[in-house]
Write a protein that holds these residues in place. Structure first.
Motif, short mmCIF file in Angstrom:
data_model
loop_
_atom_site.label_atom_id
_atom_site.label_comp_id
_atom_site.label_asym_id
_atom_site.label_seq_id
_atom_site.Cartn_x
_atom_site.Cartn_y
_atom_site.Cartn_z
N LYS A 425 0.84 -1.21 0.00
CA LYS A 425 0.00 0.00 0.00
C LYS A 425 0.87 1.25 0.00
N VAL A 426 1.93 1.22 0.79
CA VAL A 426 2.84 2.36 0.84
C VAL A 426 3.50 2.57 -0.51
N LEU A 427 3.96 1.49 -1.13
CA LEU A 427 4.61 1.61 -2.44
C LEU A 427 3.65 2.18 -3.48
N LEU A 428 2.40 1.81 -3.41
CA LEU A 428 1.44 2.26 -4.41
C LEU A 428 1.04 3.73 -4.23
N THR A 429 1.35 4.32 -3.08
CA THR A 429 1.07 5.76 -2.92
C THR A 429 1.95 6.59 -3.84
N LYS A 430 3.08 6.00 -4.29
CA LYS A 430 4.00 6.70 -5.20
C LYS A 430 3.85 6.17 -6.63
N PHE A 431 2.68 5.67 -6.93
CA PHE A 431 2.41 4.99 -8.20
C PHE A 431 2.85 5.82 -9.41
N THR A 432 2.53 7.10 -9.40
CA THR A 432 2.81 7.94 -10.57
C THR A 432 4.29 8.33 -10.71
N GLU A 433 5.09 8.02 -9.69
CA GLU A 433 6.50 8.43 -9.73
C GLU A 433 7.39 7.37 -10.37
N TYR A 434 6.87 6.18 -10.55
CA TYR A 434 7.70 5.07 -11.04
C TYR A 434 7.83 5.09 -12.55
N GLN A 435 9.03 4.70 -13.04
CA GLN A 435 9.23 4.47 -14.47
C GLN A 435 8.65 3.10 -14.84
N SER A 436 8.85 2.17 -13.94
CA SER A 436 8.25 0.83 -14.14
C SER A 436 7.98 0.22 -12.78
N LEU A 437 6.91 -0.57 -12.71
CA LEU A 437 6.54 -1.26 -11.48
C LEU A 437 5.88 -2.57 -11.88
N ASN A 438 6.61 -3.65 -11.62
CA ASN A 438 6.08 -4.96 -12.01
C ASN A 438 6.39 -5.98 -10.92
N ALA A 439 5.77 -7.14 -11.06
CA ALA A 439 5.96 -8.16 -10.03
C ALA A 439 5.65 -9.55 -10.61
N TYR A 440 6.28 -10.56 -9.98
CA TYR A 440 5.90 -11.94 -10.23
C TYR A 440 5.03 -12.38 -9.07
N HIS A 441 3.86 -12.86 -9.43
CA HIS A 441 2.91 -13.30 -8.43
C HIS A 441 3.02 -14.81 -8.27
N LEU A 442 3.38 -15.26 -7.05
CA LEU A 442 3.53 -16.69 -6.77
C LEU A 442 2.39 -17.15 -5.86
N THR A 443 1.82 -18.33 -6.21
CA THR A 443 0.74 -18.89 -5.38
C THR A 443 1.11 -20.31 -4.98
N LEU A 444 1.05 -20.56 -3.67
CA LEU A 444 1.30 -21.93 -3.18
C LEU A 444 0.00 -22.73 -3.27
N LYS A 445 -0.01 -23.74 -4.13
CA LYS A 445 -1.20 -24.59 -4.28
C LYS A 445 -1.17 -25.72 -3.26
N ASN A 446 -2.33 -26.10 -2.79
CA ASN A 446 -2.49 -27.23 -1.86
C ASN A 446 -1.90 -26.97 -0.47
N LEU A 447 -1.64 -25.69 -0.09
CA LEU A 447 -1.06 -25.41 1.21
C LEU A 447 -2.02 -25.78 2.33
N THR A 448 -3.30 -25.58 2.12
CA THR A 448 -4.29 -25.91 3.15
C THR A 448 -4.28 -27.41 3.42
N ALA A 449 -4.23 -28.19 2.35
CA ALA A 449 -4.20 -29.65 2.50
C ALA A 449 -2.92 -30.09 3.20
N TYR A 450 -1.82 -29.40 2.86
CA TYR A 450 -0.53 -29.73 3.49
C TYR A 450 -0.59 -29.48 5.00
N ASN A 451 -1.20 -28.39 5.37
CA ASN A 451 -1.32 -28.08 6.80
C ASN A 451 -2.14 -29.12 7.53
N LYS A 452 -3.21 -29.56 6.90
CA LYS A 452 -4.07 -30.57 7.54
C LYS A 452 -3.34 -31.90 7.69
N ARG A 453 -2.54 -32.23 6.69
CA ARG A 453 -1.86 -33.53 6.70
C ARG A 453 -0.65 -33.54 7.63
N TYR A 454 0.15 -32.44 7.60
CA TYR A 454 1.41 -32.45 8.35
C TYR A 454 1.42 -31.52 9.58
#
Length: 540
Positions: A425-454
């Motif tokens: 949220k803090v980074l996005l307050t300066k949204f208009t000041e950036y030359q570029s702003l990108n990200a890789y979005h990572l999602t852990l699949k099956n984490l809920t099942a892993y928690n239940k099992r282990y």
């Protein structure tokens, strides 16, 4: 002080000369009184002698009168013996002399007066009555005169010289003494002023150092508050100068502006450093900083600042705090700080909002005339603030490791040690000041099942290890964990390549998988976390 000393010397000198002249008059009065009394006694003696020696051929009283006049002439006294004064004689005299003679005739007692003569001269005039006695009645024929009646008088007139004319040497010595006293006094005054100024300058230096020490304390606590105080002090003093306030009030305003938020020292970090909008309860608590500021400044050299900082959040319409004062009941300097304070808050970046333009800030001040702000102060402030150069680099972000640790409650993920959604949220307050702003979005699949099992502990261990791996391999990127099983590798004004082989090695032995997708914040106009959330869950 030198002027007062000079006036005092002139006053004392004038008073002493006046007293000396008064003493001369009193001395002359005493001399004329003595002369007339002696003359009256001698005349009475002459009549008695004439009774004792009736066959004497000499006119003793006439000879004696003539002798008295001659003797007193040598004493600078004009003495004369006169018979009864008639009405036409009185009318021909000066008013003062005639009045004195009438008093003598009525009271049958000696009288005197001070008479002004020609060329600003002054005379003492004394008249002693000659009363009819048995001897006098036997020697002279007085129609209807009885013993005790006024049948004549002895008059004495004597010139009264000024103190200067009477004793020139003493007069000029007195002037010399006063001049020397005046010079010595001026030297003493200069010495006192010099040392007083030296002492006051030293005290003022200590005073200013104390102000900057307190400001430094605030800066160490909250870098935004310190920078904000300096800017408000600058804006407020510029407004005060346009309003033609005295130099003393401008200096007082500067010091009060520097310390107007001092009470925030007592506000908990959890509220003071919160990079988001405050809740109602939190806002009520932070409003107490005005009271804390006044209390901290209510003693010693800062006492005169206490009332000013106490009321800098009052509103012109009476809807402010802490006391809800209205209009002219709010101290003028507090009202100036209120305008400068609001202008800076609008034009600087905060953790939860971006700065607005100077034009927007001036428009808001104009709209709040008569509501939040004193209209006269706003009218004075607008042309001043229009020329002010705004510092566009102000931030409410940690600038060192210590600040980072203090901000970690809000900006860091407590489990993994990487950043959380608040930091995004803090980074996005300066949204208009950036030359570029990108990200890789990572999602852990099956984490809920892993928690239940282990179990949750092993699930937490997995998240910690993954965060450590990302921070190690992408040190120039910002790693953010959000929504439990989502991570972002954020790149600001740079590009990185996602190495998916890291995850294959890392996930060996775990019953979970990692999916990834690329996000271009600027291209997709994702300028807040709500848009990011919608995009992620729409994709899933």
């Amino acid at each position: 002080m030198a002027i007062l000393w000079t006036l005092a010397n002139i006053l004392f000198f004038t008073f002493q000369i006046k007293n000396e002249n008064k003493n001369i008059i009193n001395t002359r009065i005493l001399q004329t009184q003595t002369a007339t009394k002696e003359a009256a006694h001698l005349l009475d003696w002459s009549f008695n002698q004439k009774i004792k020696y009736p066959n004497a051929q000499s006119n003793l009283s006439y000879s004696l009168s003539y002798l008295l006049e001659k003797i007193n002439k040598n004493k600078n006294i004009d003495l004369s013996v006169n018979s009864f004064f008639y009405k036409d004689e009185l009318e021909a005299m000066t008013q003062r002399r005639a009045k004195t003679i009438k008093k003598m005739q009525q009271t049958k007692q000696e009288h005197h007066s001070v008479i002004s003569g020609k060329h600003n001269s002054t005379y003492v005039y004394t008249i002693t009555p000659l009363l009819a006695t048995k001897s006098c009645l036997l020697c002279h024929i007085h129609d209807d005169a009885k013993e005790g009646d006024v049948i004549g008088s002895v008059e004495a007139k004597m010139l009264v010289p000024s103190f200067k004319d009477l004793n020139q040497k003493r007069y000029y010595n007195l002037i010399l003494i006063y001049i020397m006293t005046w010079i010595v006094g001026l030297i003493v005054i200069y010495w006192i002023n010099h040392n007083s100024k030296k002492y006051l300058n030293a005290k003022m230096k200590d005073y200013e150092e104390n102000i900057y020490l307190l400001t430094d304390m605030m800066e160490r606590r909250d870098t935004y508050t310190a920078g904000h105080s300096r800017r408000v002090a600058h804006y407020a003093t510029e407004i005060a100068k346009v309003m033609n306030l005295s130099k003393e009030n401008v200096a007082l305003l500067f010091r009060a502006s520097m310390l107007h938020d001092l009470g925030k020292i007592e506000i908990p970090d959890a509220i003071l450093l919160k990079p988001d909008r405050l809740s109602t309860a939190e806002y009520e608590l932070i409003k107490t900083h005005a009271l804390f500021s006044a209390e901290l400044l209510s003693h010693g050299p800062f006492k005169e600042l206490s009332t000013i900082v106490l009321h800098h959040h009052e509103r012109f319409d009476g809807q402010g705090y802490p006391h809800g004062l209205k209009g002219k009941h709010i101290p003028l300097l507090s009202q100036i700080i209120a305008v400068a304070d609001a202008f800076d808050a609008i034009t600087t970046n905060r953790a939860y909002k971006s700065a607005r333009s100077k034009r927007d800030a001036l428009k808001i001040l104009e709209q709040e005339k008569g509501k939040q702000f004193n209209p006269d102060i706003v009218d004075a402030a607008l042309p001043v603030l229009e020329t002010i150069k705004i510092d566009t680099l102000t931030r409410q972000l940690p600038e060192n490791k210590l600040d980072e640790m203090r901000f970690c409650y809000y900006l860091k993920d407590q489990l993994t040690g990487c950043y959380n959604i608040n930091h995004l949220k803090v980074l996005l307050t300066k949204f208009t000041e950036y030359q570029s702003l990108n990200a890789y979005h990572l999602t852990l699949k099956n984490l809920t099942a892993y928690n239940k099992r282990y179990g949750w502990k092993k699930g937490d261990r997995l998240l910690k290890d993954l965060a450590a791996l990302l921070m190690q391999h992408y040190p120039t990127s910002t790693i953010i964990r959000f929504f439990g099983d989502h991570f972002l590798i954020v790149n600001i004004d740079q590009n990185t390549i996602l190495d998916t082989t890291l995850f294959d090695t890392f996930l060996n032995g775990y019953d979970v998988e990692i999916t990834s997708n690329y996000i271009d914040f600027l291209k997709d106009n994702i300028n807040n976390t709500d848009k990011l959330e919608n995009m992620i869950f729409n994709q899933s």
